[in-house]
Design a protein around this motif. Sequence first.
Motif, mmCIF file in Angstrom:
data_model
loop_
_atom_site.group_PDB
_atom_site.id
_atom_site.type_symbol
_atom_site.label_atom_id
_atom_site.label_comp_id
_atom_site.label_asym_id
_atom_site.label_seq_id
_atom_site.Cartn_x
_atom_site.Cartn_y
_atom_site.Cartn_z
ATOM 1 N N ALA A 12 0.834 -1.213 0.000
ATOM 2 C CA ALA A 12 0.000 0.000 0.000
ATOM 3 C C ALA A 12 0.864 1.256 0.000
ATOM 4 N N ARG A 13 1.928 1.266 0.796
ATOM 5 C CA ARG A 13 2.794 2.448 0.845
ATOM 6 C C ARG A 13 3.554 2.625 -0.462
ATOM 7 N N ARG A 14 3.955 1.542 -1.087
ATOM 8 C CA ARG A 14 4.615 1.657 -2.400
ATOM 9 C C ARG A 14 3.641 2.219 -3.429
ATOM 10 N N LYS A 15 2.370 1.832 -3.340
ATOM 11 C CA LYS A 15 1.355 2.378 -4.250
ATOM 12 C C LYS A 15 1.149 3.871 -3.995
ATOM 13 N N ILE A 16 1.131 4.265 -2.739
ATOM 14 C CA ILE A 16 1.002 5.692 -2.413
ATOM 15 C C ILE A 16 2.166 6.456 -3.037
ATOM 16 N N LEU A 17 3.371 5.928 -2.913
ATOM 17 C CA LEU A 17 4.540 6.586 -3.511
ATOM 18 C C LEU A 17 4.404 6.678 -5.025
ATOM 19 N N ALA A 18 3.879 5.633 -5.644
ATOM 20 C CA ALA A 18 3.692 5.644 -7.099
ATOM 21 C C ALA A 18 2.708 6.737 -7.502
ATOM 22 N N TYR A 19 1.617 6.873 -6.757
ATOM 23 C CA TYR A 19 0.662 7.954 -7.050
ATOM 24 C C TYR A 19 1.314 9.317 -6.867
ATOM 25 N N PHE A 36 -9.012 1.442 2.538
ATOM 26 C CA PHE A 36 -8.810 1.286 3.972
ATOM 27 C C PHE A 36 -9.322 2.504 4.721
ATOM 28 N N SER A 37 -9.430 2.351 6.023
ATOM 29 C CA SER A 37 -10.001 3.391 6.876
ATOM 30 C C SER A 37 -9.112 4.633 6.918
ATOM 31 N N LYS A 38 -9.686 5.726 7.387
ATOM 32 C CA LYS A 38 -8.901 6.958 7.536
ATOM 33 C C LYS A 38 -7.737 6.767 8.509
ATOM 34 N N PRO A 39 -7.961 6.082 9.650
ATOM 35 C CA PRO A 39 -6.819 5.851 10.545
ATOM 36 C C PRO A 39 -5.708 5.024 9.885
ATOM 37 N N ALA A 40 -6.100 4.035 9.074
ATOM 38 C CA ALA A 40 -5.084 3.222 8.385
ATOM 39 C C ALA A 40 -4.314 4.074 7.386
ATOM 40 N N LEU A 41 -5.016 4.930 6.643
ATOM 41 C CA LEU A 41 -4.343 5.825 5.697
ATOM 42 C C LEU A 41 -3.405 6.761 6.437
ATOM 43 N N SER A 42 -3.871 7.319 7.544
ATOM 44 C CA SER A 42 -3.022 8.211 8.341
ATOM 45 C C SER A 42 -1.755 7.513 8.802
ATOM 46 N N THR A 43 -1.891 6.253 9.198
ATOM 47 C CA THR A 43 -0.723 5.485 9.637
ATOM 48 C C THR A 43 0.261 5.295 8.486
ATOM 49 N N ILE A 47 4.081 6.873 8.420
ATOM 50 C CA ILE A 47 5.272 6.030 8.262
ATOM 51 C C ILE A 47 6.125 6.525 7.097
ATOM 52 N N LEU A 48 5.479 6.857 5.986
ATOM 53 C CA LEU A 48 6.214 7.380 4.829
ATOM 54 C C LEU A 48 6.865 8.719 5.154
ATOM 55 N N GLU A 49 6.145 9.538 5.900
ATOM 56 C CA GLU A 49 6.685 10.850 6.266
ATOM 57 C C GLU A 49 7.859 10.709 7.239
ATOM 58 N N GLU A 50 7.725 9.845 8.223
ATOM 59 C CA GLU A 50 8.812 9.637 9.190
ATOM 60 C C GLU A 50 10.052 9.054 8.533
ATOM 61 N N ALA A 51 9.859 8.316 7.446
ATOM 62 C CA ALA A 51 10.993 7.769 6.698
ATOM 63 C C ALA A 51 11.620 8.819 5.785
ATOM 64 N N GLY A 52 10.972 9.971 5.684
ATOM 65 C CA GLY A 52 11.500 11.044 4.859
ATOM 66 C C GLY A 52 11.194 10.889 3.373
ATOM 67 N N LEU A 53 10.273 9.997 3.049
ATOM 68 C CA LEU A 53 9.959 9.739 1.639
ATOM 69 C C LEU A 53 8.895 10.687 1.093
ATOM 70 N N TYR A 64 -1.698 18.627 1.637
ATOM 71 C CA TYR A 64 -1.140 18.080 0.403
ATOM 72 C C TYR A 64 0.107 17.272 0.729
ATOM 73 N N PHE A 65 0.263 16.151 0.041
ATOM 74 C CA PHE A 65 1.438 15.304 0.205
ATOM 75 C C PHE A 65 2.191 15.258 -1.105
ATOM 76 N N ARG A 66 3.504 15.231 -0.995
ATOM 77 C CA ARG A 66 4.338 15.104 -2.192
ATOM 78 C C ARG A 66 5.543 14.231 -1.875
ATOM 79 N N LEU A 67 6.059 13.626 -2.912
ATOM 80 C CA LEU A 67 7.224 12.760 -2.816
ATOM 81 C C LEU A 67 8.473 13.600 -2.594
ATOM 82 N N VAL A 68 9.383 13.121 -1.768
ATOM 83 C CA VAL A 68 10.697 13.746 -1.619
ATOM 84 C C VAL A 68 11.628 12.924 -2.509
#
Length: 100
Positions: A12-19, A36-43, A47-53, A64-68
């Motif tokens: 799921a996180r790899r798909k988010i990065l692809a989008y 998935f639920s809003k809490p699952a999406l937030s999680t 995780i992606l944000e804490e990894a710096g991605l 708004y979210f964007r790829l680093v």
Amino acid sequence: MDRVFEALASTARRKILAYLNEGELTAGDIATRFEFSKPALSTHLRILEEAGLIEREKRGQFVYFRLVKERVANTVFAWAAELCPVAGPIKRERRSTKTS
């Protein structure tokens, strides 16, 4: 680097990065692409944000979210360099030039 690979372990996180590779999206835009639920999406986003991605920017009532891209590219390159057969000699060469 461990945090990045833990973040990438999820399909799921790899798909988010692809989008996000196609451009920034709001949390709502991302949510419409998944079941998935809003809490699952937030999680996943946390995780992606804490990894710096990814990074977030609040504009009005939307987040708004964007790829680093630099972080993703540097992490993948560093990982590939570790596996590369020439990485060992390059590291030794770099260490010897620092001590010379």
